[in-house]
Design a protein around this motif. Structure first.
Motif, short mmCIF file in Angstrom:
data_model
loop_
_atom_site.label_atom_id
_atom_site.label_comp_id
_atom_site.label_asym_id
_atom_site.label_seq_id
_atom_site.Cartn_x
_atom_site.Cartn_y
_atom_site.Cartn_z
N ARG A 294 0.87 -1.19 0.00
CA ARG A 294 0.00 0.00 0.00
C ARG A 294 0.90 1.23 0.00
O ARG A 294 1.38 1.66 1.06
N PHE A 295 1.13 1.77 -1.15
CA PHE A 295 2.03 2.93 -1.26
C PHE A 295 1.40 4.12 -0.54
O PHE A 295 0.23 4.43 -0.74
N ASP A 296 2.17 4.77 0.32
CA ASP A 296 1.65 5.93 1.06
C ASP A 296 1.41 7.08 0.09
O ASP A 296 2.34 7.52 -0.61
N PRO A 297 0.19 7.62 0.00
CA PRO A 297 -0.10 8.72 -0.93
C PRO A 297 0.81 9.93 -0.75
O PRO A 297 1.06 10.67 -1.70
N ALA A 298 1.31 10.13 0.47
CA ALA A 298 2.18 11.28 0.75
C ALA A 298 3.49 11.20 -0.01
O ALA A 298 4.19 12.20 -0.17
N HIS A 299 3.84 10.02 -0.50
CA HIS A 299 5.14 9.80 -1.15
C HIS A 299 5.05 9.69 -2.67
O HIS A 299 6.01 9.27 -3.31
N LEU A 300 3.92 10.07 -3.23
CA LEU A 300 3.75 9.99 -4.67
C LEU A 300 3.97 11.34 -5.35
O LEU A 300 3.55 12.39 -4.83
N ASN A 301 4.66 11.31 -6.49
CA ASN A 301 4.79 12.50 -7.36
C ASN A 301 5.37 13.72 -6.64
O ASN A 301 4.77 14.80 -6.62
N ILE A 302 6.54 13.54 -6.07
CA ILE A 302 7.21 14.64 -5.37
C ILE A 302 8.14 15.36 -6.35
O ILE A 302 9.03 14.73 -6.95
N ALA A 303 7.93 16.64 -6.54
CA ALA A 303 8.72 17.42 -7.49
C ALA A 303 10.20 17.36 -7.14
O ALA A 303 10.58 17.44 -5.97
N LYS A 304 11.03 17.22 -8.16
CA LYS A 304 12.49 17.18 -8.07
C LYS A 304 13.04 15.86 -7.52
O LYS A 304 14.23 15.61 -7.57
N ILE A 305 12.15 15.03 -6.97
CA ILE A 305 12.55 13.70 -6.50
C ILE A 305 12.13 12.65 -7.54
O ILE A 305 12.93 11.82 -7.96
N ASN A 306 10.86 12.71 -7.92
CA ASN A 306 10.31 11.72 -8.84
C ASN A 306 10.21 12.30 -10.25
O ASN A 306 9.47 13.24 -10.50
N PHE A 307 11.01 11.75 -11.16
CA PHE A 307 10.94 12.12 -12.57
C PHE A 307 11.21 10.87 -13.40
O PHE A 307 11.60 9.82 -12.86
N THR A 308 10.99 10.97 -14.70
CA THR A 308 11.09 9.77 -15.53
C THR A 308 12.49 9.55 -16.07
O THR A 308 13.30 10.49 -16.16
N LYS A 309 12.73 8.32 -16.45
CA LYS A 309 14.00 7.97 -17.09
C LYS A 309 14.16 8.75 -18.40
O LYS A 309 15.26 9.18 -18.75
N GLU A 310 13.03 8.96 -19.10
CA GLU A 310 13.06 9.70 -20.35
C GLU A 310 13.52 11.14 -20.12
O GLU A 310 14.35 11.67 -20.88
N GLU A 311 13.00 11.79 -19.07
CA GLU A 311 13.40 13.16 -18.76
C GLU A 311 14.88 13.24 -18.43
O GLU A 311 15.58 14.19 -18.82
N LEU A 312 15.37 12.23 -17.69
CA LEU A 312 16.78 12.22 -17.30
C LEU A 312 17.69 12.03 -18.51
O LEU A 312 18.65 12.80 -18.70
N LEU A 313 17.41 11.02 -19.32
CA LEU A 313 18.29 10.71 -20.45
C LEU A 313 18.27 11.80 -21.52
O LEU A 313 19.24 11.94 -22.29
N LYS A 314 17.20 12.59 -21.55
CA LYS A 314 17.14 13.72 -22.48
C LYS A 314 18.27 14.71 -22.21
O LYS A 314 18.78 15.35 -23.14
N CYS A 315 18.70 14.81 -20.95
CA CYS A 315 19.79 15.70 -20.58
C CYS A 315 21.12 15.26 -21.21
O CYS A 315 22.08 16.04 -21.27
N PHE A 316 21.17 14.00 -21.67
CA PHE A 316 22.40 13.45 -22.22
C PHE A 316 22.24 13.07 -23.70
O PHE A 316 23.06 12.34 -24.24
N GLY A 317 21.14 13.56 -24.29
CA GLY A 317 20.92 13.30 -25.71
C GLY A 317 20.62 11.86 -26.01
O GLY A 317 20.91 11.37 -27.10
N GLN A 318 20.03 11.13 -25.01
CA GLN A 318 19.74 9.72 -25.21
C GLN A 318 18.25 9.46 -25.09
O GLN A 318 17.52 10.22 -24.45
N ASN A 319 17.80 8.37 -25.68
CA ASN A 319 16.42 7.91 -25.54
C ASN A 319 16.37 6.76 -24.55
O ASN A 319 17.31 5.99 -24.43
N ALA A 320 15.26 6.66 -23.86
CA ALA A 320 15.10 5.59 -22.86
C ALA A 320 14.91 4.24 -23.54
O ALA A 320 14.39 4.15 -24.63
#
Length: 320
Positions: A294-320
């Motif tokens: 049961r994932f605690d709702p308080a821990h979902l979608n926290i800005a600057k903590i939770n982001f996608t692999k696609e968003e991260l790899l975009k910083c390096f010119g790569q695709n997920a």
């Protein structure tokens, strides 16, 4: 009489006492894997934690539940229990891209298929004025059962959520032996007042000088194709007590813990408040019912903590 867990701790103590810390991490690798393959060690860790006074009074402070294994003057070990996201997505980060400053980390996976992780190279560039970091990817790897990894000091990395429950044992130490750090870790009085002492050292402007691992620009997140640095770490908000207690019995269920006589004896040591808190999940566990995450709702979608692999790899010119 020494149990199996204590014998491993004794081996680690000797390695760190007689060697430089970096060398000790190499010496203990095989023993860490051996420890991960011993299922009874995991059960000893569970019993050790559940027996601590006040254990069932805690709140869920992080999606990953940490079970202490050992904390000494030279090193510490923690069991990190990973719970999957509600939708089982594996392309979402558990934490910002981050490093641990002066700390060295050796981790091994005793249970589960594990998570995916991106490990960056040491020696990244940081433009504090613009708040932008320039890093290079070292490797992208999986962390399946019995996999062992070493992460050096000042080495950024990020972990994505696993598809199912998993555990890692994480052994931490500083990169070298320092007088003030050793004193902080050796003295129970100093440990009890560590935050106050470090706060004073920071105000005096000498915390880094004496070797304290001050968290300052340790964390990063993708922003428009660039990796942006944060001066201070963004933390998860505190979750609920009920969720923490439920997940302790979820952990027992997922690990196959079967020491029911221990649980019967444990109940005799708990307060009436603690007994009331554990009644429902413990009853379900003792009745061999399926316990779901049961994932605690308080821990979902926290800005600057939770982001996608696609968003991260975009910083390096790569695709997920």
């Amino acid at each position: 009489m020494e149990n199996n867990l204590q014998s491993y701790i004794r081996f680690f103590k000797t390695a760190f006492k007689n060697n430089k810390y970096r060398t000790a991490h190499q010496i203990i690798k095989e023993k860490m894997v051996e420890m991960a393959k011993d299922k009874e060690i995991l059960f000893e860790i569970i019993r050790q934690n559940l027996s601590k006074p006040g254990f069932f009074s805690q709140k869920r402070i992080n999606p990953v539940i940490a079970l202490d294994i050992f904390n000494g003057k030279d090193f510490s070990i923690v069991a990190h229990c990973w719970v999957p996201l509600p939708d089982r997505a594996t392309n979402i980060t558990h934490q910002s891209v981050h490093h641990h400053g002066r700390l060295l980390l050796t981790s091994v996976a005793p249970l589960g298929d594990g998570y995916e992780s991106v490990l960056f190279k040491q020696g990244y560039e940081l433009d504090r004025e613009k708040g932008i970091a320039n890093m290079q990817i070292g490797k992208i790897y999986k962390n399946p059962q019995y996999n062992i990894e070493f992460i050096d000091n000042n080495t950024p990395h990020v972990v994505f959520y696993p598809t199912d429950f998993a555990i890692t044992y994480a052994l931490w130490s500083y990169d070298k032996k320092d007088g003030i750090i050793a004193l902080l870790r050796r003295s129970k009085l100093m440990q009890a007042n560590k935050k106050i002492i470090i706060g004073v050292l920071k105000k005096l402007g000498i915390a880094k000088t004496v070797g304290v691992n001050v968290v300052d620009y340790f964390d990063f997140y993708p922003d428009g194709g660039s990796l942006r640095a944060m001066k201070e770490r963004v933390m998860y908000p505190v979750g609920s007590h009920e969720n923490f207690v439920h997940h302790i019995f979820y952990i027992l269920y997922k690990t196959g813990f079967n020491d029911k006589p221990f649980l019967d004896g444990l109940k005799k040591t708990l307060s009436s408040t603690e007994l009331a808190a554990i009644e429902k999940p413990m009853t379900r566990f003792l009745n061999n019912e399926v316990l779901e995450d049961r994932f605690d709702p308080a821990h979902l979608n926290i800005a600057k903590i939770n982001f996608t692999k696609e968003e991260l790899l975009k910083c390096f010119g790569q695709n997920a």
